[in-house]
Scaffold this motif. Structure first.
Motif, PDB file in Angstrom:
ATOM      1  N   ALA A 211       6.135  54.932   6.853  1.00  0.00           N
ATOM      2  CA  ALA A 211       5.158  54.532   7.871  1.00  0.00           C
ATOM      3  C   ALA A 211       4.510  53.236   7.424  1.00  0.00           C
ATOM      4  CB  ALA A 211       4.106  55.617   8.076  1.00  0.00           C
ATOM      5  N   VAL A 212       4.364  52.307   8.350  1.00  0.00           N
ATOM      6  CA  VAL A 212       3.701  51.034   8.066  1.00  0.00           C
ATOM      7  C   VAL A 212       2.319  51.082   8.686  1.00  0.00           C
ATOM      8  CG1 VAL A 212       3.787  48.529   8.323  1.00  0.00           C
ATOM      9  CG2 VAL A 212       5.911  49.826   8.052  1.00  0.00           C
ATOM     10  N   LEU A 213       1.317  50.908   7.848  1.00  0.00           N
ATOM     11  CA  LEU A 213      -0.084  51.000   8.267  1.00  0.00           C
ATOM     12  C   LEU A 213      -0.660  49.602   8.389  1.00  0.00           C
ATOM     13  CD1 LEU A 213      -2.219  53.265   8.723  1.00  0.00           C
ATOM     14  CD2 LEU A 213      -2.878  52.980   6.328  1.00  0.00           C
ATOM     15  N   ASP A 214      -1.292  49.322   9.508  1.00  0.00           N
ATOM     16  CA  ASP A 214      -1.909  48.010   9.724  1.00  0.00           C
ATOM     17  C   ASP A 214      -3.212  48.198  10.485  1.00  0.00           C
ATOM     18  OD1 ASP A 214      -1.933  45.152   9.556  1.00  0.00           O
ATOM     19  OD2 ASP A 214      -1.353  45.057  11.669  1.00  0.00           O
ATOM     20  N   ARG A 215      -4.300  47.734   9.879  1.00  0.00           N
ATOM     21  CA  ARG A 215      -5.630  47.839  10.482  1.00  0.00           C
ATOM     22  C   ARG A 215      -5.986  49.271  10.872  1.00  0.00           C
ATOM     23  NH1 ARG A 215      -3.258  43.106  12.015  1.00  0.00           N
ATOM     24  NH2 ARG A 215      -4.424  41.199  11.560  1.00  0.00           N
ATOM     25  N   GLY A 216      -5.635  50.192   9.991  1.00  0.00           N
ATOM     26  CA  GLY A 216      -6.030  51.578  10.176  1.00  0.00           C
ATOM     27  C   GLY A 216      -5.180  52.389  11.108  1.00  0.00           C
ATOM     28  N   ARG A 217      -4.083  51.814  11.603  1.00  0.00           N
ATOM     29  CA  ARG A 217      -3.191  52.534  12.506  1.00  0.00           C
ATOM     30  C   ARG A 217      -1.747  52.416  12.037  1.00  0.00           C
ATOM     31  NH1 ARG A 217      -4.794  53.912  17.676  1.00  0.00           N
ATOM     32  NH2 ARG A 217      -6.947  53.393  18.241  1.00  0.00           N
ATOM     33  N   VAL A 218      -0.940  53.424  12.332  1.00  0.00           N
ATOM     34  CA  VAL A 218       0.487  53.353  12.055  1.00  0.00           C
ATOM     35  C   VAL A 218       1.134  52.503  13.144  1.00  0.00           C
ATOM     36  CG1 VAL A 218       2.641  54.657  11.925  1.00  0.00           C
ATOM     37  CG2 VAL A 218       0.584  55.547  10.832  1.00  0.00           C
ATOM     38  N   VAL A 219       1.730  51.377  12.732  1.00  0.00           N
ATOM     39  CA  VAL A 219       2.345  50.472  13.706  1.00  0.00           C
ATOM     40  C   VAL A 219       3.848  50.699  13.812  1.00  0.00           C
ATOM     41  CG1 VAL A 219       0.558  48.714  13.504  1.00  0.00           C
ATOM     42  CG2 VAL A 219       2.516  48.655  11.931  1.00  0.00           C
ATOM     43  N   ALA A 220       4.423  51.421  12.865  1.00  0.00           N
ATOM     44  CA  ALA A 220       5.845  51.766  12.941  1.00  0.00           C
ATOM     45  C   ALA A 220       6.126  52.903  11.969  1.00  0.00           C
ATOM     46  CB  ALA A 220       6.720  50.567  12.601  1.00  0.00           C
ATOM     47  N   GLU A 221       7.060  53.763  12.338  1.00  0.00           N
ATOM     48  CA  GLU A 221       7.440  54.870  11.464  1.00  0.00           C
ATOM     49  C   GLU A 221       8.888  55.235  11.731  1.00  0.00           C
ATOM     50  OE1 GLU A 221       6.298  59.545  10.463  1.00  0.00           O
ATOM     51  OE2 GLU A 221       4.918  58.312  11.625  1.00  0.00           O
ATOM     52  N   GLY A 222       9.601  55.585  10.673  1.00  0.00           N
ATOM     53  CA  GLY A 222      10.990  56.001  10.808  1.00  0.00           C
ATOM     54  C   GLY A 222      11.689  55.915   9.474  1.00  0.00           C
ATOM     55  N   THR A 223      12.993  56.082   9.495  1.00  0.00           N
ATOM     56  CA  THR A 223      13.765  55.866   8.278  1.00  0.00           C
ATOM     57  C   THR A 223      13.820  54.369   7.996  1.00  0.00           C
ATOM     58  OG1 THR A 223      15.889  55.613   9.409  1.00  0.00           O
ATOM     59  CG2 THR A 223      15.191  57.858   8.856  1.00  0.00           C
ATOM     60  N   ALA A 224      14.221  54.027   6.787  1.00  0.00           N
ATOM     61  CA  ALA A 224      14.330  52.613   6.446  1.00  0.00           C
ATOM     62  C   ALA A 224      15.294  51.899   7.390  1.00  0.00           C
ATOM     63  CB  ALA A 224      14.777  52.460   4.994  1.00  0.00           C
ATOM     64  N   GLU A 225      16.411  52.535   7.695  1.00  0.00           N
ATOM     65  CA  GLU A 225      17.401  51.902   8.575  1.00  0.00           C
ATOM     66  C   GLU A 225      16.858  51.737   9.984  1.00  0.00           C
ATOM     67  OE1 GLU A 225      20.156  50.508   7.538  1.00  0.00           O
ATOM     68  OE2 GLU A 225      19.474  51.090   5.542  1.00  0.00           O
ATOM     69  N   GLN A 226      16.120  52.729  10.479  1.00  0.00           N
ATOM     70  CA  GLN A 226      15.544  52.614  11.822  1.00  0.00           C
ATOM     71  C   GLN A 226      14.555  51.463  11.891  1.00  0.00           C
ATOM     72  OE1 GLN A 226      14.004  56.587  12.175  1.00  0.00           O
ATOM     73  NE2 GLN A 226      15.783  57.353  13.287  1.00  0.00           N
ATOM     74  N   LEU A 227      13.747  51.300  10.856  1.00  0.00           N
ATOM     75  CA  LEU A 227      12.778  50.213  10.843  1.00  0.00           C
ATOM     76  C   LEU A 227      13.468  48.848  10.790  1.00  0.00           C
ATOM     77  CD1 LEU A 227      10.046  51.619   8.441  1.00  0.00           C
ATOM     78  CD2 LEU A 227       9.995  51.529  10.933  1.00  0.00           C
ATOM     79  N   LYS A 228      14.509  48.752  10.001  1.00  0.00           N
ATOM     80  CA  LYS A 228      15.221  47.477   9.877  1.00  0.00           C
ATOM     81  C   LYS A 228      15.848  47.054  11.204  1.00  0.00           C
ATOM     82  CE  LYS A 228      16.430  48.411   5.069  1.00  0.00           C
ATOM     83  NZ  LYS A 228      17.542  48.781   4.156  1.00  0.00           N
ATOM     84  N   ARG A 229      16.306  48.041  11.968  1.00  0.00           N
ATOM     85  CA  ARG A 229      16.975  47.715  13.239  1.00  0.00           C
ATOM     86  C   ARG A 229      16.000  47.222  14.298  1.00  0.00           C
ATOM     87  NH1 ARG A 229      20.693  53.080  12.943  1.00  0.00           N
ATOM     88  NH2 ARG A 229      22.187  52.303  11.397  1.00  0.00           N
ATOM     89  N   ARG A 230      14.703  47.409  14.057  1.00  0.00           N
ATOM     90  CA  ARG A 230      13.711  46.912  15.017  1.00  0.00           C
ATOM     91  C   ARG A 230      13.521  45.407  14.908  1.00  0.00           C
ATOM     92  NH1 ARG A 230       8.516  50.760  15.391  1.00  0.00           N
ATOM     93  NH2 ARG A 230       7.862  48.852  16.432  1.00  0.00           N
ATOM     94  N   ILE A 231      14.002  44.824  13.806  1.00  0.00           N
ATOM     95  CA  ILE A 231      13.747  43.419  13.530  1.00  0.00           C
ATOM     96  C   ILE A 231      14.991  42.593  13.829  1.00  0.00           C
ATOM     97  CG2 ILE A 231      12.970  41.768  11.770  1.00  0.00           C
ATOM     98  CD1 ILE A 231      10.957  43.977  12.536  1.00  0.00           C
TER      99      ILE A 231
END
Length: 318
Positions: A211-231
């Motif tokens: 989970a990636v936390l930014d300014r007190g909120r989770v802005v993205a969550e998933g497996t490493a591969e799922q997160l990479k595919r968002r970019i």
């Protein structure tokens, strides 16, 4: 027939925490399955450290429902503490005591009794390959040995959930990999690991979910591969034995970009199996020979930068 879902090791709903007018956690939601590694990444000020302190009962939340090992952190803090272990960035080892004495001290704190405490200490010394150094002062240990002893001390009470804060900071590459293997073995035994780390490759290597936390909120969550595919930026690289094969592939793959210094093409791709199968199918239909194929996706540094707008070499540690 209905099936009962296993109880999550950590369940957080609507967690809020402020310090004065400064909102640190703004409705945080997290679910961590038992027997997995969950990594929370966050920039300085994102709220990561505050979240861990609340989960480990060191800080009281302002609002929200927070349960660890099935226990409410506000109403049942003692039960939570009995179910967890915490290994901080800085070792809790007493360097004046031997390795065995450090473990026996932890056994006393867990009220194991003299005989049971000695047995548990011996088991952990063997598990973490510290038996030969058991009688030496911990101050004489290497950095890797100290981290292993620190983790062994955390395990004296057989915790269900372990919070690992920067577990490999300062370790050499071999010691880092040794620590990674120990984490995997703990998880294989049913322990849940909540990992915070400044090394994004460590989260990539170990975490089942991130989970990636930014300014007190989770802005993205998933497996490493799922997160990479968002970019954007992922591609498939094709290398050919001769210019004729390359030109044939260009005729099939109009979206490909040619590399100047090799018989190679880059084809934009999200890295998924479907896109790879589609590409191979198109080349196979035209009998285009490919000498080498490789899939390239953005790494977690790219993900973190895109999601938080922060520089990863400076900002991922808090």
């Amino acid at each position: 027939m209905t099936t009962t879902q296993p109880r999550p090791a950590i369940a957080v709903t609507g967690l809020r925490k402020s310090f004065g007018d400064h909102v640190v956690l703004d409705g945080l939601d997290l679910t961590v399955a038992g027997g997995t590694v969950f990594s929370l990444l966050g920039a300085n000020g994102a709220g990561k450290t505050t979240a861990v302190k609340i989960l480990s009962t060191l800080l009281r939340p302002d609002a929200g429902d927070v349960r660890v090992a099935g226990h409410d952190v506000v109403r049942e803090p003692d039960a939570v503490r009995a179910a967890i272990g915490v290994t901080g960035q800085f070792s809790a080892v007493d360097k004046l005591l031997t390795g065995a004495e450090n473990l026996r001290l932890m056994a006393d704190l867990h009220h194991l009794g003299r005989a049971a405490g000695r047995r548990r200490a011996a088991e952990l010394l063997e598990l973490f390959e510290l038996t030969e150094a058991a009688g030496k002062p911990a101050g004489a240990y290497s950095g890797g040995m100290l981290r292993r002893l620190d983790l062994a001390m955390t395990l004296v009470g057989s915790p269900q959930v372990i919070f690992l804060d920067e577990p490999t900071t300062g370790l050499d590459p071999r010691s880092r990999r040794d620590m990674w293997q120990m984490v995997r073995e703990l998880v294989a035994g049913g322990v849940t690991i909540f990992l915070t780390t400044q090394y994004l490759d460590e989260a990539d290597e170990l975490a089942d979910r991130i989970a990636v936390l930014d300014r007190g909120r989770v802005v993205a969550e998933g497996t490493a591969e799922q997160l990479k595919r968002r970019i954007p930026g992922g591609h498939i690289r094709l290398r050919f034995a001769d210019p004729q094969s390359l030109d044939a592939a260009l005729g099939v793959l109009g979206e490909a970009v040619r590399e100047n210094d090799a018989f190679a093409l880059r084809v934009p791709s999200d890295g998924s199996l479907h896109s790879l199968k589609t590409l191979i199918g198109r080349l196979d239909e035209r009998a285009v020979p490919v000498d080498e194929l490789s899939v390239h996706t953005p790494d977690l540094d790219d993900v973190f930068l895109a999601l938080t707008g922060e520089r990863t070499d400076e900002k991922v540690t808090a």
